[in-house]
Enzyme design. Sequence first.
Site, short mmCIF file in Angstrom:
data_model
loop_
_atom_site.label_atom_id
_atom_site.label_comp_id
_atom_site.label_asym_id
_atom_site.label_seq_id
_atom_site.Cartn_x
_atom_site.Cartn_y
_atom_site.Cartn_z
N HIS A 1 -44.13 2.84 96.84
CA HIS A 1 -44.38 3.53 98.12
C HIS A 1 -45.85 3.53 98.52
O HIS A 1 -46.23 3.09 99.61
CB HIS A 1 -43.94 5.00 98.02
CG HIS A 1 -42.54 5.21 97.56
ND1 HIS A 1 -41.45 4.98 98.37
CD2 HIS A 1 -42.05 5.66 96.37
CE1 HIS A 1 -40.34 5.28 97.69
NE2 HIS A 1 -40.68 5.69 96.50
C1 BDR Z 1 -43.46 9.63 97.68
O1 BDR Z 1 -43.18 10.74 96.86
C2 BDR Z 1 -43.85 10.63 95.63
O2 BDR Z 1 -42.98 10.89 94.57
C3 BDR Z 1 -44.44 9.25 95.57
O3 BDR Z 1 -45.71 9.28 94.92
C4 BDR Z 1 -44.58 8.86 97.01
O4 BDR Z 1 -45.82 9.28 97.55
C5 BDR Z 1 -42.18 8.86 97.88
O5 BDR Z 1 -41.21 9.66 98.48
#
Ligand code: BDR
Length: 308
Positions: free
Chosen positions: A237
Amino acid sequence: MSRPRMILDCDPGVDDAMAIITAARWADLVGITTVAGNVELEHTTANACRIRELLGLDVEIHAGASGPLVGAQEFAHEVHGATGLGDLVLPEPNRSADSNNAVEWLVETTRSEEGIYLVPVGPLTNVALALRADPDLARRVASITLMGGSAQGVGNVTPVAEFNVYADPEAADEVFRSGAPLAMLGLNLTHQVRMGSMHGRECATFGTPVGDAMAQLLEFYAVFHLAEEQIEDGPVHDPCAVLAVTHPHLFTTEARSVHVEVDGTHTRGMTVVDERGLRADGPANCGVAYEADADSLVDLVMQAVREA
Ligand code: BDR
Ligand code: CA
């Protein structure tokens, strides 16, 4: 190639660590701010300091909010491990956080230099508090390019809510209404950009501390996603938000009106993206990323690891 000046606001976090590695290679990092999110603030801050040392980076790190504007903190220990970097154990850093005043630092730094890209990849608490302290920050930054939310109703904490927005919906709501130039890298986009054990094994062949660290992060991530989704790789992500600033030509973005649901019984933390074009309820406040050249993005992350 000129590198965009960037502040990374993060909650490391396995993929946040990857975002720091990516930003160190492709952006001109002005500083890092930390927020509670995936794990507690003390761990997100310590992890940012550990990654800074691993990379030999000379940037300031400022710790910020230890919880959301409203309600109790949501964590994601199951995705990132008890202290946030999965199984990766890095040495205690020699340099600790430069302050516990991330919000003040964000305001001051964007006052002394306009046109910095602010890239939040955790809950939006620090950014909302900085905007409360000085709403004009919205005009001074080149953009707020965030990883969070989702178009097309894809959630990961609830059926429709993504973690970073769900963890502090009130903060996200304030950021989306701030008038800042916004770009959203939501789950609809980041689910297209995936890395797993295969990339981890390649990182291990680099024979460097950063390659070894990345190999461990990817292996932990792969094991989680295999158990959760029976898929060998996971969405990376947070590097997507960094690369949307440094390599915008690799993304397809549409101007949309986006609102954050703060009330709904089943929809709290959802980003409501109006995709009706001319019939939209309000003017577009956000560039929503829809498509990416995923192979090129993964190559850029790998190159960042290889060259660190
Ligand atoms: C986001 O949530 C976190 O767990 C990850 O680091 C990312 O920023 C994804 O939904
Ligand atoms: Ca994150």
